[in-house]
Design a protein around this motif. Structure first.
Motif, PDB file in Angstrom:
ATOM      1  N   UNK A   1     -18.242  53.390  39.067  1.00 48.45           N
ATOM      2  CA  UNK A   1     -17.414  53.334  37.863  1.00 48.45           C
ATOM      3  C   UNK A   1     -17.070  54.735  37.369  1.00 48.45           C
ATOM      4  N   UNK A   2     -17.981  55.681  37.504  1.00 56.12           N
ATOM      5  CA  UNK A   2     -17.668  57.059  37.113  1.00 56.12           C
ATOM      6  C   UNK A   2     -16.529  57.615  37.960  1.00 56.12           C
ATOM      7  N   UNK A   3     -16.593  57.382  39.260  1.00 57.88           N
ATOM      8  CA  UNK A   3     -15.542  57.874  40.138  1.00 57.88           C
ATOM      9  C   UNK A   3     -14.222  57.138  39.897  1.00 57.88           C
ATOM     10  N   UNK A   4     -14.298  55.840  39.607  1.00 57.45           N
ATOM     11  CA  UNK A   4     -13.086  55.098  39.283  1.00 57.45           C
ATOM     12  C   UNK A   4     -12.452  55.620  38.005  1.00 57.45           C
ATOM     13  N   UNK A   5     -13.305  56.007  37.037  1.00 59.54           N
ATOM     14  CA  UNK A   5     -12.776  56.594  35.807  1.00 59.54           C
ATOM     15  C   UNK A   5     -11.964  57.836  36.097  1.00 59.54           C
ATOM     16  N   UNK A   6     -12.420  58.643  37.034  1.00 60.25           N
ATOM     17  CA  UNK A   6     -11.666  59.839  37.418  1.00 60.25           C
ATOM     18  C   UNK A   6     -10.329  59.463  38.051  1.00 60.25           C
ATOM     19  N   UNK A   7     -10.336  58.445  38.935  1.00 64.52           N
ATOM     20  CA  UNK A   7      -9.096  58.018  39.580  1.00 64.52           C
ATOM     21  C   UNK A   7      -8.110  57.457  38.559  1.00 64.52           C
ATOM     22  N   UNK A   8      -8.618  56.672  37.610  1.00 59.54           N
ATOM     23  CA  UNK A   8      -7.739  56.102  36.579  1.00 59.54           C
ATOM     24  C   UNK A   8      -7.153  57.205  35.708  1.00 59.54           C
ATOM     25  N   UNK A   9      -7.967  58.227  35.402  1.00 52.35           N
ATOM     26  CA  UNK A   9      -7.471  59.357  34.616  1.00 52.35           C
ATOM     27  C   UNK A   9      -6.306  60.039  35.335  1.00 52.35           C
ATOM     28  N   UNK A  10      -6.467  60.241  36.651  1.00 50.42           N
ATOM     29  CA  UNK A  10      -5.383  60.840  37.432  1.00 50.42           C
ATOM     30  C   UNK A  10      -4.147  59.952  37.391  1.00 50.42           C
ATOM     31  N   UNK A  11      -4.362  58.637  37.533  1.00 45.25           N
ATOM     32  CA  UNK A  11      -3.222  57.713  37.511  1.00 45.25           C
ATOM     33  C   UNK A  11      -2.494  57.760  36.174  1.00 45.25           C
ATOM     34  N   UNK A  12      -3.244  57.827  35.070  1.00 47.83           N
ATOM     35  CA  UNK A  12      -2.623  57.861  33.745  1.00 47.83           C
ATOM     36  C   UNK A  12      -1.822  59.146  33.572  1.00 47.83           C
ATOM     37  N   UNK A  13      -2.406  60.273  33.982  1.00 45.65           N
ATOM     38  CA  UNK A  13      -1.687  61.533  33.839  1.00 45.65           C
ATOM     39  C   UNK A  13      -0.406  61.541  34.670  1.00 45.65           C
ATOM     40  N   UNK A  14      -0.485  61.009  35.898  1.00 44.37           N
ATOM     41  CA  UNK A  14       0.720  60.949  36.725  1.00 44.37           C
ATOM     42  C   UNK A  14       1.745  59.989  36.132  1.00 44.37           C
ATOM     43  N   UNK A  15       1.251  58.837  35.614  1.00 48.18           N
ATOM     44  CA  UNK A  15       2.165  57.881  35.004  1.00 48.18           C
ATOM     45  C   UNK A  15       2.853  58.451  33.782  1.00 48.18           C
ATOM     46  N   UNK A  16       2.083  59.158  32.926  1.00 51.23           N
ATOM     47  CA  UNK A  16       2.684  59.774  31.746  1.00 51.23           C
ATOM     48  C   UNK A  16       3.695  60.845  32.137  1.00 51.23           C
ATOM     49  N   UNK A  17       3.324  61.645  33.125  1.00 51.55           N
ATOM     50  CA  UNK A  17       4.250  62.679  33.587  1.00 51.55           C
ATOM     51  C   UNK A  17       5.533  62.053  34.111  1.00 51.55           C
ATOM     52  N   UNK A  18       5.392  60.975  34.877  1.00 53.80           N
ATOM     53  CA  UNK A  18       6.564  60.306  35.438  1.00 53.80           C
ATOM     54  C   UNK A  18       7.454  59.726  34.336  1.00 53.80           C
ATOM     55  N   UNK A  19       6.825  59.089  33.317  1.00 62.98           N
ATOM     56  CA  UNK A  19       7.603  58.526  32.222  1.00 62.98           C
ATOM     57  C   UNK A  19       8.315  59.613  31.437  1.00 62.98           C
ATOM     58  N   UNK A  20       7.624  60.732  31.210  1.00 64.26           N
ATOM     59  CA  UNK A  20       8.265  61.814  30.462  1.00 64.26           C
ATOM     60  C   UNK A  20       9.427  62.412  31.249  1.00 64.26           C
ATOM     61  N   UNK A  21       9.244  62.533  32.553  1.00 61.71           N
ATOM     62  CA  UNK A  21      10.349  63.031  33.373  1.00 61.71           C
ATOM     63  C   UNK A  21      11.515  62.043  33.336  1.00 61.71           C
ATOM     64  N   UNK A  22      11.195  60.734  33.376  1.00 57.79           N
ATOM     65  CA  UNK A  22      12.250  59.732  33.284  1.00 57.79           C
ATOM     66  C   UNK A  22      12.993  59.836  31.953  1.00 57.79           C
ATOM     67  N   UNK A  23      12.227  60.001  30.856  1.00 60.35           N
ATOM     68  CA  UNK A  23      12.856  60.119  29.538  1.00 60.35           C
ATOM     69  C   UNK A  23      13.754  61.343  29.473  1.00 60.35           C
ATOM     70  N   UNK A  24      13.256  62.468  30.034  1.00 57.08           N
ATOM     71  CA  UNK A  24      14.072  63.678  30.037  1.00 57.08           C
ATOM     72  C   UNK A  24      15.339  63.485  30.870  1.00 57.08           C
ATOM     73  N   UNK A  25      15.190  62.815  32.023  1.00 60.34           N
ATOM     74  CA  UNK A  25      16.375  62.548  32.846  1.00 60.34           C
ATOM     75  C   UNK A  25      17.367  61.657  32.107  1.00 60.34           C
ATOM     76  N   UNK A  26      16.810  60.628  31.400  1.00 58.27           N
ATOM     77  CA  UNK A  26      17.690  59.745  30.636  1.00 58.27           C
ATOM     78  C   UNK A  26      18.398  60.517  29.529  1.00 58.27           C
ATOM     79  N   UNK A  27      17.656  61.408  28.851  1.00 53.22           N
ATOM     80  CA  UNK A  27      18.279  62.214  27.793  1.00 53.22           C
ATOM     81  C   UNK A  27      19.361  63.119  28.372  1.00 53.22           C
ATOM     82  N   UNK A  28      19.057  63.717  29.527  1.00 54.42           N
ATOM     83  CA  UNK A  28      20.065  64.574  30.156  1.00 54.42           C
ATOM     84  C   UNK A  28      21.293  63.771  30.563  1.00 54.42           C
ATOM     85  N   UNK A  29      21.065  62.575  31.103  1.00 47.32           N
ATOM     86  CA  UNK A  29      22.197  61.738  31.492  1.00 47.32           C
ATOM     87  C   UNK A  29      23.025  61.351  30.267  1.00 47.32           C
TER      88      UNK A  29
END
Length: 539
Positions: A262-290
């Motif tokens: 579970x400790x190691x899974x917590x690390x993997x989930x943290x990575x997934x959340x950070x990547x997901x947030x980064x992806x959403x923010x990039x999407x929002x920025x792309x949408x704003x630029x569009x």
């Protein structure tokens, strides 16, 4: 003599390898009972080999000791081996689960899908009754976003927590990196956790915090530095969510390997959340630029259309100056030159010639004023000072002023406006120009004896005014372009004043929020119509 009494040892070894500790001890016990029973009955190898009774007991004890010790040692070895094999299998399964999670994180950026898959596989791997993930918003309010549960137990979906619970959990995870409870009834917990255990029948559980820190994600930091409008936590760690495992049927002694998983899974989930947030923010920025590009494109298109309209208006002005006004100026110059060629200091001019020159100058001035007004209205717009206006007396006043014109052209004016007509909202001087121009055009551009009729009908919250004549009518090609400021053919240039006046009428009506148009048939007359808003009670 051969030690035939030890022949059952292979069967004891087989039982130890095949059945485990309990059945191995049972087998050695049964064999010992048989040996003791035979000795008591003075039968068996121990009695035959012994000289006296004390030697019989010694041989029997040696046999029982060898059988029992051998069985116990083999059973212990097999139990250790089985435990090691189970541990290896669990480790392999854990590694497989972690690798699967890492692969999903690399392949998918959908955070909801990753969390739902995580809770389902963790529950199956640990054989737990409930696994869920709770997420906290910026204000510290928590809600369950993913859950996997054994049927029959209460679901946590829809369960929310307040800011106070968030602060308590954050303080708890500050002390312990992971919280493990083998028996919730024996644990010293806060009222919030006790209420949670009672509500969801939790007997044992593990809670793993998901702590985000943007300083651990260089790409996210670069994104925030380049775009200050993206929300940042300043690099400070904060509790984003909690991965919780519940055992509801009974208490449970959690194994270190399970906790480590579970400790190691917590690390993997943290990575997934950070990547997901980064992806959403990039999407929002792309949408704003569009959106910005789209808005800028539309703005450029509007500017281009406005520029084209101004260029067209400029061409019309040049055309009017170069042709219509030039013709009148040339005529005036020819008359003046003829007068200049007459001998003597004093030149005699007939009154008729003076009147024609004066009329020509007035036509030139009227055209210039109309062109300048049309250009100003197009570039600066028309200011409308709306007020409540009763059309019946308003139109009667205009008809009275135009009565000499109607009499001169033997035209007839018929006013069919209803007496109970509601007032409209409009600018009195501007609307007077519209009515006056349409009535004058109906007289001037038709043969003598034409009948001009004024009507009005209510359409929703607007009034449709109609100026109708039974004159010669207008061709469809002219009707389509009658309200445009344009350069026409030589034949159409005879209607330059008409087109310019109708263009001004169209600008005035549009400024009032209405529409203007014409319906006409050659040889059967024309109907010019326009709409005006009805006056509101507040005016």
């Amino acid at each position: 003599m051969y030690p035939l009494e030890y022949l059952p040892i292979p069967f004891i070894i087989w039982a130890a390898l095949r059945f485990g500790q309990v059945r191995t001890i049972l087998s050695s016990f049964i064999l010992s009972v048989i040996a003791i029973s035979g000795t008591i009955l003075e039968r068996g190898p121990f009695v035959a080999k012994a000289v006296d009774s004390s030697q019989v007991v010694l041989l029997l004890q040696a046999f029982i000791g060898v059988i029992t010790i051998t069985a116990l040692i083999l059973a212990a070895v097999m139990a250790t081996r089985q435990s090691v094999e189970a541990q290896l299998r669990l480790t392999a399964a854990r590694n497989h689960l972690l690798s699967e999670m890492a692969m999903r994180i690399r392949q998918s950026l959908d955070l909801e899908d990753i969390l739902q898959t995580t809770v389902e596989e963790v529950r199956q791997f640990l054989h737990a009754d409930r696994v869920f993930f709770s997420c906290f918003d910026r204000e510290g309010q928590g809600s369950v976003v993913a859950e996997s549960i054994v049927p029959g137990w209460a679901s946590t979906i829809g369960w929310t927590t307040d800011t106070q619970a968030y602060q308590e959990l954050q303080a708890m995870f500050t002390q312990d990196a992971i919280c493990v409870a083998t028996d919730t009834a024996q644990s010293a917990i806060s009222p919030f956790l006790k209420q949670y255990h009672d509500r969801f029948q939790v007997k044992a559980g593990i809670a793993v915090p998901i702590v985000l820190n943007t300083s651990d994600c260089p790409a996210l930091n670069r994104l925030m530095e380049q775009n200050p409008e993206v929300h940042s936590d300043g690099g400070n760690p904060h509790l984003f969510g909690v991965l919780v495992v519940n055992q509801c049927t009974m208490t449970r002694q959690w194994q270190p390997l399970e906790v480590e998983l579970l400790e190691q899974l917590g690390t993997q989930v943290t990575i997934a959340i950070q990547q997901g947030q980064l992806y959403k923010r990039v999407q929002n920025l792309n949408a704003n630029l569009e959106n910005q590009v789209t808005e800028r494109t539309l703005q450029l298109q509007e500017n281009m259309a406005e520029l084209q309209e101004l260029n067209r208006l400029r061409d019309v002005l040049i055309h009017a100056i170069a042709h219509d006004l030039r013709t009148t100026v040339m005529g005036s110059l020819m008359v003046l030159k003829n007068l200049q060629n007459q001998p003597g200091d004093s030149i005699a001019m007939s009154r008729g010639l003076l009147e024609r020159m004066t009329q020509s100058g007035e036509i030139q001035l009227c055209k210039l004023n109309s062109l300048l007004e049309a250009y100003k209205n197009k570039t600066e717009g028309i200011t409308v000072e709306a007020s409540k206006l009763d059309l019946l007396p308003f139109v009667e006043s205009i008809a009275t002023d135009l009565k000499p014109l109607f009499e001169l052209n033997e035209a007839h004016f018929v006013n069919k406006l209803p007496e109970a007509l509601p007032p409209v909202s409009g600018d009195r001087p501007q609307l007077e120009r519209v009515f006056r121009h349409l009535l004058v055009n109906a007289v001037k551009h038709n043969p003598p004896g034409v009948t001009v009729t004024l009507k009005a009908v209510i359409e929703g919250d607007s009034l449709r005014c109609i100026v109708e004549d039974d004159g010669k009518g207008i061709s469809p090609s002219q009707c389509d372009r009658l309200f445009e400021l344009r350069m026409g053919t030589t034949e159409e240039r005879q209607l330059t004043g008409l087109s310019l006046g109708l263009y001004l009428c169209q600008q005035i009506v549009a400024a009032h929020g209405g529409e203007i148009g014409v319906d006409s048939t050659l040889g059967m007359g024309s109907q010019f119509w326009f709409t005006l808003p009805l006056a509101s009670p507040a005016l």
